[in-house]
Design a protein around this motif. Structure first.
Motif, PDB file in Angstrom:
ATOM      1  N   VAL A 151      -3.201  -2.136   6.793  1.00 22.34           N
ATOM      2  CA  VAL A 151      -3.044  -3.058   5.667  1.00 22.34           C
ATOM      3  C   VAL A 151      -3.092  -2.235   4.376  1.00 22.34           C
ATOM      4  CG1 VAL A 151      -3.977  -5.086   4.501  1.00 22.34           C
ATOM      5  CG2 VAL A 151      -4.154  -4.884   6.999  1.00 22.34           C
ATOM      6  N   GLU A 174      -3.465  -1.114   0.728  1.00 17.98           N
ATOM      7  CA  GLU A 174      -4.246  -1.636  -0.394  1.00 17.98           C
ATOM      8  C   GLU A 174      -3.648  -1.113  -1.684  1.00 17.98           C
ATOM      9  OE1 GLU A 174      -8.501  -1.672   0.028  1.00 17.98           O
ATOM     10  OE2 GLU A 174      -8.792  -1.337  -2.115  1.00 17.98           O
ATOM     11  N   VAL A 200      -8.067  -1.913   7.984  1.00 19.27           N
ATOM     12  CA  VAL A 200      -8.211  -2.423   6.623  1.00 19.27           C
ATOM     13  C   VAL A 200      -9.218  -1.514   5.908  1.00 19.27           C
ATOM     14  CG1 VAL A 200      -8.716  -4.504   5.262  1.00 19.27           C
ATOM     15  CG2 VAL A 200      -7.988  -4.740   7.642  1.00 19.27           C
ATOM     16  N   GLY A 213     -10.737  -5.247   1.144  1.00 18.61           N
ATOM     17  CA  GLY A 213     -10.742  -5.179   2.600  1.00 18.61           C
ATOM     18  C   GLY A 213     -11.847  -6.018   3.215  1.00 18.61           C
ATOM     19  N   THR A 260     -12.528  -1.772   9.735  1.00 22.85           N
ATOM     20  CA  THR A 260     -12.438  -1.344   8.337  1.00 22.85           C
ATOM     21  C   THR A 260     -12.802   0.135   8.278  1.00 22.85           C
ATOM     22  OG1 THR A 260     -14.711  -1.904   7.630  1.00 22.85           O
ATOM     23  CG2 THR A 260     -13.049  -3.644   7.479  1.00 22.85           C
TER      24      THR A 260
END
Lengths: 248, 310
Positions: free
Chosen positions: B7, B9, B86, B92, B145
């Motif tokens: 993902v 950012e 993430v 996140g 994460t």
């Protein structure tokens, strides 16, 4: 307005942390536990909102060692009500904790739920946003300012490098508090004792925590010491290093 | 190994370093690496050369916890990745936890390494970096994460033109509304521009005690910086904060006084050329990244050091 603040005890990181013989959990027997510092900020922000806008503040925790003391301290600081959830393990992971907390909180009519943004042992994620999904409420993590505005709150969320963003969030909402507007207040022991005489802690039975996604710990270990620092006990050596680097 | 979804950012129109760090980490897992670019720009796609596919969702250019989480869920539901990576960051934290809870996926936070093939296993530094915890997330889909600074961002930087695919933005309730981005307050001192920083942490007991660090800073022509607890207590302005939610600094010399060295702090200063740490706890994680260390009371050491340098 009702603000519910879940509280959790975590190991005091100033102490040495021992690993249980099973190799997959901390040895809690001699571990000094304390209120998660971010939960303390969450409680402080809730009490500040009570003072500025009027609110009922409810502190809630899973029953366990020293939980009564933690909850009475919350009352001494300014919480209106304390609730403990009985029959659940206080050391479960956050997915299970979120389920138990959401079950207990869902009937309370909370407008806001303030959690500490994180806690020291957050292996499987953070409590706030997971609980928000169970409660069907919006959530924002890393919040440093909360202002009440009708059926919504205006909040500031912190990013990196000192950048922040402002959002309006409809209530009920779950906010992960990074820092209250002021240092969390201290409740003197005498006041906590006094509250212990006059106030009581409500009890609710825990619902089922099953059904939460989980993962398993396969190993816990102290980090291997890398090369690490060259240790010195002589100030002159430090001075020599600073001179060598050309900064003194 | 199933597909890996990183993902991306981004903040203020730029991809964050953590995006490239995750791509670097994802590359070594062995599966196909795809990126979820939520919001974001065309220009960003060109920087995601490590990805085979970039899935884009039009959820607004400014991050919003509600709409970005909904957008991520749409990508995951459409593409069924095995490992969803993430950043362990402010954004996140919202997205990863929400996804894990909504889709019933196991999750591990703040991971510094991941291995795939069969079950996904991860290692995270928890309890202020004092304990390494290995978790098994099973062989199905999971959310991870990633702690910033676990690998170099250079590992995941590659220009290219990955295939892009648009995924429809689902409807949301609009309960969270973005108002504005707030830029950092202008600082009296730019701690990122100083050759020497004297950084203080929890070991400083009160606001008045900061004086001892200021005196040392003065003889070294340094600035005083601080770790998060000092800032949260309101003892120093945000512009002096080093770490995850503060600034990244790389001075010639970083003197850490009473800083234990939580991962969030190390993230902001471990690139310093020389790190000198003073702490009462000989096991403090700061000594693992420091080049020189001294076990002792920060007040004694700072005062003696100031005297010796004067």
């Amino acid at each position: 307005m009702k603000i519910v603040v879940p509280l959790k005890q975590v190991p005091d990181l100033v102490e040495d942390l021992d690993i249980d013989d099973n190799g997959i959990s901390l040895d809690y027997e001699y571990l000094k536990m304390k209120l998660n510092e971010f939960d303390d900020h969450a409680l402080e922000e809730a009490i500040l909102l009570k003072e500025s806008d009027g609110a009922e503040v409810v502190a809630i925790a899973i029953d366990g060692d020293d939980v009564d003391k933690m909850l009475f301290t919350a009352l001494a600081k300014g919480a209106d009500k304390a609730v403990k959830i009985t029959g659940a393990d206080p050391y479960v992971d956050n997915h299970a904790l979120a389920k138990v907390m959401a079950d207990a909180i869902s009937g309370m009519g909370a407008d806001l739920v303030f959690t500490g943004v994180q806690s020291a042992g957050d292996r499987d994620g953070q409590l706030g946003p997971i609980m928000a999904v169970h409660l069907g409420a919006p959530s924002v993590s890393v919040v440093t300012s909360v202002k009440v505005a009708g059926g919504a709150v205006t909040i500031e969320k912190e990013y990196s490098g000192g950048m922040m963003a402002e959002f309006d969030v409809d209530t009920p909402a779950v906010l992960g508090i990074q820092a209250a507007r002021q240092t969390p207040r201290y409740a003197p022991v005498s006041k906590v004792r006094q509250i212990q005489q006059s106030a009581s802690i409500d009890e609710v039975a825990a619902g089922a925590s099953d059904g939460a996604a989980s993962s398993s710990i396969t190993k816990m270990a102290h980090p291997e010491k890398g090369g690490g620092a060259k240790m010195s006990s002589d100030i002159d050596e430090i001075v020599a290093i600073l001179k060598e680097k050309g900064v003194a | 190994m199933g597909d890996i979804l990183v993902v991306a950012e981004h903040l203020n129109g730029e991809l964050a370093d953590i995006t490239f760090e995750m791509l670097g980490m994802a590359k070594s897992l062995g599966g196909t690496v795809n990126v979820a670019l939520l919001g974001g720009s065309d220009e960003m796609v060109g920087q995601l050369g490590v990805a085979a596919n970039v899935y884009r969702v039009d959820c607004g250019s400014d991050y919003n916890p509600e709409s970005y989480s909904a957008a991520l869920k749409a990508v995951v539901d459409a593409k069924s990745p095995q490992v969803i990576m993430v950043g362990n960051s402010s954004m996140g934290m919202d997205m990863a936890n929400t996804l894990s809870a909504q889709n019933g996926l196991p999750m591990a936070a703040a991971c510094k390494s991941i291995s795939g093939g069969g079950n996904t296993t991860v290692e995270a530094g928890l309890f202020g970096g004092k304990i390494n915890v290995t978790s098994d997330l099973g062989s199905g889909a999971c959310v991870v994460t990633v702690a910033a600074g676990s690998v170099s961002a250079d590992d995941g930087k590659a220009d290219g033109s990955p295939a892009t695919e648009s995924i429809d933005m689902p409807a949301t309730d609009g309960k969270v509304r973005f108002k504005k981005l707030i830029m950092p307050e202008s600082a009296d001192v730019d701690i990122t521009a100083k050759d020497v920083l004297v950084a203080i942490g929890r070991g400083i007991g009160s606001k008045d005690d900061i004086e001892v660090a200021e005196e040392l800073a003065e003889v070294l022509d340094a600035a005083v910086a601080a770790s998060r607890p000092i800032i949260d207590a309101g003892w120093m302005p945000k512009s002096r904060q080093v770490g995850k939610s503060g600034l990244k600094v790389k001075p010639k010399v970083y003197i850490a006084l009473g800083i234990s060295g939580a991962p969030e702090h190390l993230e902001g200063m471990k690139g310093s050329s020389t790190i000198i740490a003073i702490n009462t706890d000989k096991n403090a994680p700061i000594f693992d990244v420091a080049h020189y260390g001294m076990v002792g009371d920060l007040f004694d050491v700072a005062e003696e050091l100031t005297e010796a340098l004067e």
